[in-house]
Design a protein around this motif. Structure first.
Motif, short mmCIF file in Angstrom:
data_model
loop_
_atom_site.label_atom_id
_atom_site.label_comp_id
_atom_site.label_asym_id
_atom_site.label_seq_id
_atom_site.Cartn_x
_atom_site.Cartn_y
_atom_site.Cartn_z
N ARG A 135 -0.13 21.67 8.06
CA ARG A 135 0.19 23.27 8.56
C ARG A 135 1.69 23.47 8.93
NH1 ARG A 135 -5.02 22.14 10.71
NH2 ARG A 135 -4.33 20.92 12.79
N ALA A 190 3.00 24.27 5.22
CA ALA A 190 2.64 25.49 4.97
C ALA A 190 3.49 26.50 5.26
CB ALA A 190 1.21 25.89 5.32
N CYS A 246 -7.21 19.61 2.14
CA CYS A 246 -7.17 21.11 1.57
C CYS A 246 -8.42 21.75 1.42
CB CYS A 246 -6.47 21.26 0.40
SG CYS A 246 -4.61 21.11 0.50
N GLU A 247 -9.57 21.10 0.76
CA GLU A 247 -10.73 21.49 0.50
C GLU A 247 -11.61 21.61 1.74
OE1 GLU A 247 -12.42 18.43 -2.13
OE2 GLU A 247 -11.35 19.31 -3.97
N THR A 302 -8.48 25.93 1.43
CA THR A 302 -7.01 25.96 0.99
C THR A 302 -7.03 25.10 -0.43
OG1 THR A 302 -4.83 26.59 1.10
CG2 THR A 302 -5.71 24.72 2.26
N SER A 303 -5.90 25.09 -0.81
CA SER A 303 -5.57 24.20 -2.22
C SER A 303 -4.20 23.70 -2.18
CB SER A 303 -5.54 25.28 -3.45
OG SER A 303 -4.46 26.11 -3.51
N GLU A 357 -1.59 26.42 -2.87
CA GLU A 357 -1.33 27.39 -1.64
C GLU A 357 -0.63 26.49 -0.79
OE1 GLU A 357 -4.99 30.38 -2.20
OE2 GLU A 357 -5.32 28.43 -1.08
N LEU A 358 -0.69 25.36 -0.35
CA LEU A 358 -0.27 24.47 0.80
C LEU A 358 1.26 24.41 0.69
CD1 LEU A 358 -1.10 22.59 3.20
CD2 LEU A 358 -0.96 20.77 1.57
#
Length: 298
Positions: A56, A59, A81-82, A86-87, A90-91
């Motif tokens: 986090r 990100a 992520c799953e 998110t992916s 995107e992370l």
């Protein structure tokens, strides 16, 4: 044994789990070998939120670099992520650069939407990446923090090497390396968008360590591929001692060093940790072994 099939007639124990061995099995079979799987290690999710908190912060742009030191790390991050909705793409924010340990990982990351801008091509290992790393942390006011999600058994090579160059590495456990099989509900199961060359496995013979040990000692299995330092340790615990006639091949220098530390005689080390590199190393070791035999006085 022919030039096109240098491993013809050789039964080879491959110390990888079923879901990660496909490319290597195919390469060995293409060279004439009869590979059998001897799964010794497996992988579980980290089991705490230390990784989640670090990701986090990633990100949010807290880190200048993200180092992904193995394909298994990619799977671990993707599994997180799953679960977080998110992916991987995107992370990782635009302000964070990504480094990895070789061309295969670069391709795997690209399929997930991540561009790795730093990766060794010759020495494809933590030591090779440290050698490429910039000598000093940024002087332009940007952060010098580096996130290293990795195995619970990872060596300190990356952390120590980056710290010595003025960076602030933060290592977190992304996954745990465990004895095969992993526990139900904890096993690392995320599938990659681009399959690793070690994957795409069609069912082959799968032996328990005790079965493999018996076949090695009887001469039915003539070679063992050590696919990691962890696999070398489990081989020493569950299969060794290996007879001198058994050709032991290491996937890379760290694995060779660990195997030799444990008392194993390594016949060859792959120049590149790919199915083709491992197969070529085994073929060279077999040729050398046969040449030695032919030169011995009768």
């Amino acid at each position: 044994m022919t030039a096109n099939r240098p491993l013809a007639g050789l039964r080879v124990a491959v110390t990888r789990s079923v879901d990660r061995a496909g490319g290597l099995l195919a390469a060995l079979e293409g060279a004439g070998a009869e590979p059998v799987l001897v799964p010794l290690i497996d992988f579980e999710v980290s089991g705490n939120d230390v990784l989640g908190r670090a990701l986090r912060r990633l990100a949010e742009g807290e880190y200048r670099w993200l180092v992904i030191s193995s394909i298994t790390t990619v799977r671990a991050l993707k599994q997180w992520c799953e679960s977080a909705g998110t992916s991987l793409a995107e992370l990782v924010p635009p302000s964070t650069s990504v480094a990895t340990i070789g061309p295969t990982s670069v391709d795997i990351l690209a399929a997930e939407g991540i561009e790795a801008v730093l990766a060794p091509t010759d020495v494809q290992s933590a030591a090779g990446l440290v050698e490429l790393w910039p000598d000093a942390a940024p002087a332009d006011g940007t952060t010098n923090k580096v996130l290293l999600p990795q195995s619970n058994l990872a060596s300190p090579t990356l952390v120590d090497g980056l710290a010595a160059k003025g960076w602030a590495p933060e290592a977190v456990t992304a996954y745990r390396t465990v004895d095969y099989p992993a526990r139900d509900g904890r096993r690392l199961t995320a599938a990659l968008a681009a399959r690793s060359p070690m994957q795409e496995c069609v069912a082959r013979d799968v032996l328990a360590p005790a079965q493999a040990a018996g076949e090695i000692r009887s001469g039915a299995i003539g070679a063992v591929v050590l696919a990691s330092g962890s696999a070398a340790r489990r081989t020493a615990e569950t299969i060794a001692p290996l007879p001198e006639s058994c050709l032991v091949v290491a996937i890379g220098e760290p694995t060779r060093e660990e195997a030799e530390r444990l008392g194993m005689r390594v016949a060859a080390t792959a120049v590149h940790p790919t199915p083709e590199g491992i197969t070529a190393a085994l073929a060279a070791a077999r040729t050398h072994f046969h040449n030695q035999d032919s030169q011995e006085p009768s």
